[in-house]
Design an enzyme around this catalytic site. Structure first.
Site, PDB file in Angstrom:
ATOM      1  N   HIS B 213      39.106 159.306 -38.856  1.00  0.00           N
ATOM      2  CA  HIS B 213      40.521 159.129 -38.562  1.00  0.00           C
ATOM      3  C   HIS B 213      40.801 157.924 -37.666  1.00  0.00           C
ATOM      4  O   HIS B 213      41.951 157.540 -37.485  1.00  0.00           O
ATOM      5  CB  HIS B 213      41.092 160.420 -37.955  1.00  0.00           C
ATOM      6  CG  HIS B 213      41.300 161.487 -38.981  1.00  0.00           C
ATOM      7  ND1 HIS B 213      42.243 162.471 -38.880  1.00  0.00           N
ATOM      8  CD2 HIS B 213      40.675 161.703 -40.171  1.00  0.00           C
ATOM      9  CE1 HIS B 213      42.197 163.253 -39.942  1.00  0.00           C
ATOM     10  NE2 HIS B 213      41.248 162.808 -40.729  1.00  0.00           N
ATOM     11  N   SER B 217      40.677 156.532 -44.306  1.00  0.00           N
ATOM     12  CA  SER B 217      39.781 156.490 -45.450  1.00  0.00           C
ATOM     13  C   SER B 217      39.676 155.076 -46.006  1.00  0.00           C
ATOM     14  O   SER B 217      40.633 154.302 -45.978  1.00  0.00           O
ATOM     15  CB  SER B 217      40.300 157.402 -46.562  1.00  0.00           C
ATOM     16  OG  SER B 217      40.248 158.741 -46.159  1.00  0.00           O
ATOM     17  N   LYS B 241      46.277 167.117 -53.932  1.00  0.00           N
ATOM     18  CA  LYS B 241      45.209 166.527 -54.744  1.00  0.00           C
ATOM     19  C   LYS B 241      43.878 167.219 -54.434  1.00  0.00           C
ATOM     20  O   LYS B 241      43.091 167.497 -55.339  1.00  0.00           O
ATOM     21  CB  LYS B 241      45.105 165.028 -54.469  1.00  0.00           C
ATOM     22  CG  LYS B 241      44.141 164.319 -55.416  1.00  0.00           C
ATOM     23  CD  LYS B 241      44.417 162.830 -55.509  1.00  0.00           C
ATOM     24  CE  LYS B 241      43.484 162.198 -56.530  1.00  0.00           C
ATOM     25  NZ  LYS B 241      43.973 160.917 -57.028  1.00  0.00           N
ATOM     26  N   ASP B 242      43.667 167.535 -53.142  1.00  0.00           N
ATOM     27  CA  ASP B 242      42.443 168.264 -52.766  1.00  0.00           C
ATOM     28  C   ASP B 242      42.425 169.653 -53.383  1.00  0.00           C
ATOM     29  O   ASP B 242      41.362 170.148 -53.769  1.00  0.00           O
ATOM     30  CB  ASP B 242      42.334 168.372 -51.241  1.00  0.00           C
ATOM     31  CG  ASP B 242      41.890 167.059 -50.614  1.00  0.00           C
ATOM     32  OD1 ASP B 242      41.305 166.232 -51.339  1.00  0.00           O
ATOM     33  OD2 ASP B 242      42.132 166.858 -49.409  1.00  0.00           O
ATOM     34  N   GLU B 285      13.146 173.206 -53.911  1.00  0.00           N
ATOM     35  CA  GLU B 285      14.459 173.339 -54.516  1.00  0.00           C
ATOM     36  C   GLU B 285      14.863 171.990 -55.109  1.00  0.00           C
ATOM     37  O   GLU B 285      14.434 170.936 -54.637  1.00  0.00           O
ATOM     38  CB  GLU B 285      15.473 173.763 -53.445  1.00  0.00           C
ATOM     39  CG  GLU B 285      15.296 175.205 -53.000  1.00  0.00           C
ATOM     40  CD  GLU B 285      15.916 176.181 -53.972  1.00  0.00           C
ATOM     41  OE1 GLU B 285      15.283 176.441 -55.012  1.00  0.00           O
ATOM     42  OE2 GLU B 285      17.004 176.698 -53.699  1.00  0.00           O
TER      43      GLU B 285
END
Lengths: 186, 408
Positions: B213, B217, B241-242, B285
């Protein structure tokens, strides 16, 4: 929520039908709440007794070996259960009192299936301690039954509360006679 | 900060003393986000969601799990069979672990492609690498807890990596084990640390977000927002959108949990741990496979371990290896080719890590390992000097407006 409603509901945003928009917003939140509750339920319900815990919910006891005047303690659902083979005198004492005078009025005969065999959950109804009185030499309280050392509750030879803070009589668990000598608790 | 803006008097009273509502308001409406973010910018939120799912299901699982060598395996089976909804909770935990890594790998490659690691976001990137390392440690220790064959032998192999340390190797491994083999003390401490580390991750995530922040972004064209015309508020635009990304993520997770719960695991881990018998083919894994391939590519114990750790550590210095001032691969034609070669190299390493360490697989592992380091240590610094980049647009809005005009 109120904020977004106010924002989306105003006419200056070009929204033609604010009530319709409000309905959509409320419906969306309501749907989200239903979804959240559905997700939360398994996470909460996993704390309830599991299948293997429930499967251990009954105990079988051979009561033929208990001689008159003797008491044994068995475990049922992780709690002690007192089984006392009462003497004639103890039965007489339990029946001598008018049950109407008791804090938790119960006749002795409603608490037993056979008068000589008393089966009660050995957990004080006050705050869950195990009362004394099972073993020879332990304090049995003023009424020859059991005495809870935590806060001084006295139980009689029928496991009824007679003196002290406990609100109710010692609980009688559900049990059945599988034969003359074996009972199943639970 | 005035609290006059809240209509609810209770909110106003609290906010005047504890300005959390102002903070939320600020992040929701006043935090400017470039308006051209694509769906690859969903993966940060998805990683956060994965962490929350892991912590919630993990805390619940810990209520029924027993960290003891004699009871661990059967307590997990009890969760699967007897505990109410236990199978569901465990499968969500297992599969979200895999999804967490998928999401984070996409998040990392997003950063690589669009140059999100470049100034002024170097610390943001490095904190991300720290989170990745913590995730690997957490996942490894979590995989040990069911105390199956793969748990036990995975723990044995990974802790033995430290025996490659000169002079102190053996003492370090004994220290990690709390004994002379992987045993009850090891299991106990792994459980303790497995419970602790997600909260450390959450702490670093907070730092990651604070760093994010600071400058906001990055975006697909990689140039800074020039002003309000280039940005939109986080809420409602990116929250919605998220939500689309979250819905897709949860749908895929549900498909995995309900229809293919063991697809990303290994059947050998349903065999109780046996210290006398190693499984014929032991693999970690899937999310560790590329690094496992690097470990096995080197015919020297210490060299293999060093190279494997270097594969992650090199990411820390990435902002200084790639010195090109252009962030986004959209304007770097050569970098774009090499990016996809690295991507293929990563997939190849993952595949090779799952194959037996013999014959052609060893040769290919070496080539792929060499390419990995070549990319970061030679190609990126060279590209920064020699690559001719395409002209950058003047602002985030410009290309959008240009297409709009073209269409009209």
């Amino acid at each position: 929520m109120a904020n977004s409603k106010a924002k989306s509901g105003t006419a200056e945003n070009g929204v033609q039908d604010p009530e319709r928009r409000d309905f959509i917003v409320v419906a969306t939140y309501a749907m989200g709440a239903v979804g959240a509750a559905a997700v939360a339920w398994p996470l909460i319900d996993q704390m309830n007794p599991a299948a293997d815990t429930l499967a251990l919910a009954s105990t079988e006891v051979d009561v033929s070996k208990i001689v008159e005047g003797q008491a044994i303690t068995v475990t049922w659902r992780g709690k002690p259960v007192f089984i006392r083979h009462r003497t004639k005198d103890e039965i007489a004492r339990a029946n001598a009192i008018d049950s109407g005078e008791l804090r938790h009025p119960e006749e002795d005969e409603t608490r037993v299936q056979k008068p000589e065999l008393l089966v009660v959950v050995g957990v004080c109804t006050h705050l869950g301690c195990v009362p004394l009185g099972q073993k020879t030499g332990e304090v049995k309280g003023d009424y020859e039954g059991w005495f809870c050392p935590c806060h001084g509750s006295h139980y009689d030879t029928s496991g009824r509360i007679r003196k002290g803070p406990a609100p109710t009589n010692l609980e009688v668990p559900p049990y059945t006679f599988l034969s003359d000598s074996v009972i199943r608790i639970g | 900060m005035s609290s006059e803006k809240f209509a609810n008097p209770v909110v106003r009273w609290i906010d005047h003393r504890l300005p959390i509502f102002s903070m939320m308001e600020h992040e929701k409406y006043h935090y400017p986000v470039p308006k051209n973010l694509n769906y690859f910018w969903n993966f940060g939120v998805l990683a956060g969601l994965s962490l929350v799912i892991m912590i919630v299901t993990g805390i619940v699982l810990a209520m029924s799990y027993t960290a003891h060598v004699d009871h661990a395996f059967s307590s997990v089976e009890r969760i699967m069979r007897d505990v109410n909804h236990g199978w569901l909770i465990r499968y969500i935990h297992m599969n979200t672990a895999s999804f967490f890594f998928i999401v984070v790998y996409i998040h990392i490659f997003r950063g690589l492609y669009y140059g999100s690691y470049k100034a002024p976001r170097e610390l943001l990137w490095m904190l991300g690498v720290v989170i990745f390392l913590l995730m690997m440690a957490t996942a490894f220790m979590g995989y040990v807890l069911p105390w199956g064959q793969m748990s036990f032998w995975g723990a044995t192999v990974i802790t033995n990596l430290f025996s490659a340390v000169p002079f102190f190797g053996e003492s370090i491994v004994t220290f990690l084990w709390g004994g002379f083999s992987v045993d009850n003390p090891t299991l106990n401490r792994f459980f303790s640390l497995h419970y602790l580390m997600p909260f450390l991750i959450a702490g670093v995530v907070v730092l990651h977000i604070i760093a994010l922040h600071r400058f906001g972004s990055n975006n697909p064209i990689g140039i800074d927002a020039k002003g309000p015309q280039d940005t939109i508020s986080f809420h409602p635009y990116y929250t919605l959108k998220d939500m689309v990304g979250i819905a897709a993520f949860l749908l895929l997770l549900a498909i995995a949990v309900f229809f293919f719960p063991n697809a990303m695991g290994h059947p050998d881990n349903y065999i109780p741990a046996n210290a006398m018998q190693t499984p014929a083919h032991i693999v970690p894994e899937w999310y560790f496979l590329p690094f496992y391939a690097i470990l096995r590519a080197v015919p020297d114990k210490l060299g293999g371990v060093l190279l494997m750790f270097s594969a992650i550590l090199v990411l820390f210095v990435l902002p200084w290896l790639d010195r090109s001032p252009v962030r986004s691969a959209r304007f770097r034609p050569l970098f774009r080719i090499f990016f996809w070669l690295l991507f293929i190299d990563g997939i190849a390493l993952g595949y090779l890590g799952a194959m037996p360490a013999e014959g052609i697989y060893v040769v290919l592992s070496r080539i792929a390992t060499a390419w990995y380091f070549l990319h970061f240590l030679i190609i990126l610094p060279m590209l920064s000097v020699f690559e001719t980049t395409k002209p950058l647009p003047k602002s985030i809005s410009e290309p959008v407006l240009a297409t709009a005009k073209g269409a009209a």
